[in-house]
Motif scaffolding. Structure first.
Motif, PDB file in Angstrom:
ATOM      1  N   LYS A 123     -39.910 -31.641 -55.216  1.00  0.00           N
ATOM      2  CA  LYS A 123     -39.674 -31.548 -56.606  1.00  0.00           C
ATOM      3  C   LYS A 123     -38.884 -32.832 -56.959  1.00  0.00           C
ATOM      4  N   CYS A 124     -37.925 -33.068 -55.894  1.00  0.00           N
ATOM      5  CA  CYS A 124     -36.918 -34.255 -56.315  1.00  0.00           C
ATOM      6  C   CYS A 124     -37.178 -35.499 -55.580  1.00  0.00           C
ATOM      7  N   LEU A 141     -38.914 -41.431 -42.361  1.00  0.00           N
ATOM      8  CA  LEU A 141     -39.643 -41.024 -41.161  1.00  0.00           C
ATOM      9  C   LEU A 141     -40.627 -42.074 -40.637  1.00  0.00           C
ATOM     10  N   GLU A 142     -41.075 -42.947 -41.621  1.00  0.00           N
ATOM     11  CA  GLU A 142     -41.895 -44.105 -41.124  1.00  0.00           C
ATOM     12  C   GLU A 142     -41.114 -45.236 -40.349  1.00  0.00           C
ATOM     13  N   ILE A 157     -39.734 -38.815 -51.535  1.00  0.00           N
ATOM     14  CA  ILE A 157     -40.170 -40.034 -51.042  1.00  0.00           C
ATOM     15  C   ILE A 157     -39.062 -40.682 -50.030  1.00  0.00           C
ATOM     16  N   GLY A 158     -37.745 -40.187 -50.067  1.00  0.00           N
ATOM     17  CA  GLY A 158     -36.832 -40.820 -49.176  1.00  0.00           C
ATOM     18  C   GLY A 158     -37.007 -40.260 -47.843  1.00  0.00           C
ATOM     19  N   ARG A 181     -39.632 -33.244 -43.711  1.00  0.00           N
ATOM     20  CA  ARG A 181     -40.532 -33.811 -44.839  1.00  0.00           C
ATOM     21  C   ARG A 181     -41.682 -32.971 -44.991  1.00  0.00           C
ATOM     22  N   VAL A 182     -42.477 -32.344 -44.032  1.00  0.00           N
ATOM     23  CA  VAL A 182     -43.458 -31.537 -44.133  1.00  0.00           C
ATOM     24  C   VAL A 182     -42.986 -30.320 -45.067  1.00  0.00           C
TER      25      VAL A 182
END
Length: 593
Positions: A455-456, A467-468, A461-462, A449-450
């Motif tokens: 770009k996509c 991760l949350e 977001i996904g 994620r980091v």
């Protein structure tokens, strides 16, 4: 002065790991001791202290080989400057190895099942010496290649069965043929040395220990596809690799091995290093090219593929360090020799970086088809502290976690994909029974994620939402339906992400759910972490029937919160306890939950 063939050699691992452990001081100590004792005059032989590349067993640095003329090398591990006088006095002058300081039987076992082809010069030659490289078949491969037509060179690589070692495993010869077939005078060759997987340092070690070998492999590739300019894209966090490769490139220009009419063989090839800023996404070829062009490292839609429209709009071929290193040996020994190594679908050897809960961490090179069990237990000595093996993360953050049932899986492209992981660039993170698989999935997903370029939307977001969810689960706030939601999102992100980072980032989540679903359920339904790895779910209490009454936990407690008497079960005073988890780390029996 003794003849070169009679010289005594002291080979010292001076890769990044060796230097960090004090290899420079050890080398200086040998030089000083030789001068102090007048060794060369006493024995009538020259004594050469040689700084080599990585030897593989990095956890035991500094590694030193003493090579007496006509005798097999004797290896010392954990060598320090204080050990040098005794080694010189007893071994070099007295021809009697210092038995108590010699590396144990595990070192021979570490090497026994390896087949060191790419690493054959690492640890053997002076990494900075062109003369040493030439003495070990250096540039014989390119001299052979130019006697063939470019199409014949590509056919030779195809016959060898070499597949790209950067992760995808695409056939190298086929990839070269695409670029060669694209019309145009200007073409580019790129070596992807942007090695970003946590714990992986295979390419770095090749650059540090055999930089001329990489140059030769790229020269063969350039001749085959009709290219006159090449880049080596190296992350700036590899200063020693950059230094040695730049030194090798400069020397090749001075000697006429690079530039106009390379080696007098009738073709031109120039190359330079491009230092990257360390973005993981720049390991993806289109993001890498954007970075070279001075743009932000972000992936581009494909097609068009780089072989048709790549760097600055020109046809471009990209392979990683290990792939180019293999090419040289194919032309030293022939495609038939190379294709006889490995399995039907994966030819040659593969280098792996072993980290985690394994006894001997470092780099190993084994024939494709070696089982995961052989790599972990036979080569690397098994699990640290003799704990129970739980899983191995194969293929870095984009790979998957394989359980004990999959230990017999062969380390080749097809077998690992079938098992739910991937070869990747070669990172293997070994885990024992104390490792929480939900937390491991969270760790790797946080990394990707980091490192996402953003770009996509599916990736940007996904991965954040996934991760949350994982963070909630590890904190004891998981909800019914979280597992199914993670699976649905993972498949959607894999299908719709623009590049390989997003397409593979959910793999650790999917593989841990596939093999360790019960751990997810324990976190969500019982609010318990079976591996005692998630701090918010710990109770800081001793399990009486598991306690061995050894007294290790009270010794580790920094605030004296554990009451213990010899022969008695330990007890934690929760009023004093600061929940630092030192007792968990100290207990070898998982007797604290």
């Amino acid at each position: 002065m003794a003849a070169k063939a009679e010289a005594i050699k002291i080979l010292i691992c001076q890769g990044t790991g060796g230097l960090a452990s004090g290899a420079k001081a050890v080398g200086d100590a040998f030089e000083a001791e030789f001068a102090k004792q007048g060794v060369e005059a006493k024995i009538g032989k020259r004594c050469d202290v040689v700084g080599t590349g990585c030897r593989g067993l990095c956890a035991n640095d500094v590694l030193v080989d003493v090579v007496m003329p006509g005798q097999a090398a004797v290896t010392y591990d954990f060598c320090t400057p204080e050990m040098v006088p005794q080694i010189v006095e007893q071994h070099v002058l007295g021809n009697e190895p210092v038995a108590k300081k010699v590396a144990g039987p595990y070192y021979a076992k570490f090497l026994e099942k390896q087949q060191r082809i790419i690493f054959s010069r690492c640890g053997t030659i002076d990494a900075e010496s062109l003369e040493d490289f030439l003495d070990h078949k250096g540039f014989q491969g390119i001299k052979k290649a130019v006697t063939m037509k470019p199409a014949e060179v590509i056919d030779e690589v195809k016959r060898s069965g070499l597949r790209g070692r950067g992760g995808g495993g695409f056939p190298t010869g086929v990839k070269w043929s695409f670029c060669a077939a694209t019309p145009g005078e200007t073409k580019y060759l790129i070596c992807n040395a942007d090695e970003g997987d946590p714990g992986a340092f295979m390419d770095r070690s090749v650059l540090e220990g055999d930089p001329y070998g990489l140059i030769e492999g790229m020269m063969i590739g350039a001749y085959a596809i009709g290219c006159k300019f090449g880049y080596v894209y190296v992350r700036a966090e590899y200063p020693l690799a950059i230094k040695r490769l730049q030194m090798a490139i400069d020397t090749c220009y001075e000697k006429g091995f690079l530039g106009k009419n390379c080696l007098g063989l009738g073709f031109d090839f120039d190359m330079r290093i491009k230092a990257g800023a360390g973005a993981f996404v720049c390991g993806e070829e289109t993001a890498l090219m954007a970075s070279i062009e001075g743009q932000r490292g972000m992936s581009r839609p494909r097609p068009p593929f780089p072989a048709v429209r790549g760097l600055w709009g020109y046809p471009t071929n990209i392979n990683n360090v290990e792939t180019f290193a293999n090419v040289s040996y194919i032309f030293y020994n022939g495609a038939d020799w190379y294709s006889a190594i490995g399995t039907e679908g994966t030819k040659g050897t593969k280098i792996f970086a072993l980290t985690g809960k394994v006894k001997h961490t470092g780099l190993v090179e084994v024939p494709a088809g070696t089982t995961m069990k052989e790599v972990i237990y036979d080569v690397c000595g098994g699990i640290h502290n003799n704990r129970k093996f739980k899983a191995v993360q194969a293929g870095g953050p984009s790979g998957g976690c394989l359980p004990a049932e999959a230990l017999d899986a062969q380390v080749d492209y097809d077998s690992l994909i079938k098992a739910g992981a991937m070869m990747g660039s070669g990172g293997l993170v070994v885990m024992d029974e104390t490792t929480c698989m939900v937390d491991i999935a969270r760790f790797f997903l946080n990394f990707t994620r980091v490192e996402s370029c953003g770009k996509c939307i599916p990736c940007r977001i996904g991965l954040k939402i996934m991760l949350e969810i994982l963070e909630r689960i590890t904190e004891g706030n998981g909800r019914e339906g979280d597992i199914e939601l993670l699976e649905d999102m993972a498949y959607d992100i894999k299908k719709s992400s623009l590049c390989g980072l997003g397409q593979t980032a959910p793999n650790p989540v999917l593989s841990t759910i596939r093999y360790f679903r019960h751990e997810y359920e324990a976190h969500i339904k019982e609010k318990e972490c079976p591996s005692h790895g998630c701090k918010p779910l710990l109770h800081f209490r001793v399990i009486e029937d598991k306690c061995k009454k050894c007294g290790l936990c009270p010794k580790a407690c920094p605030v004296d919160a554990i009451e213990w008497e010899k022969g008695q079960v330990a007890k934690i005073d929760l009023e004093k306890c600061t929940k630092c988890t030192s007792c968990y780390d100290a207990c070898r029996f998982m007797a604290i939950d």
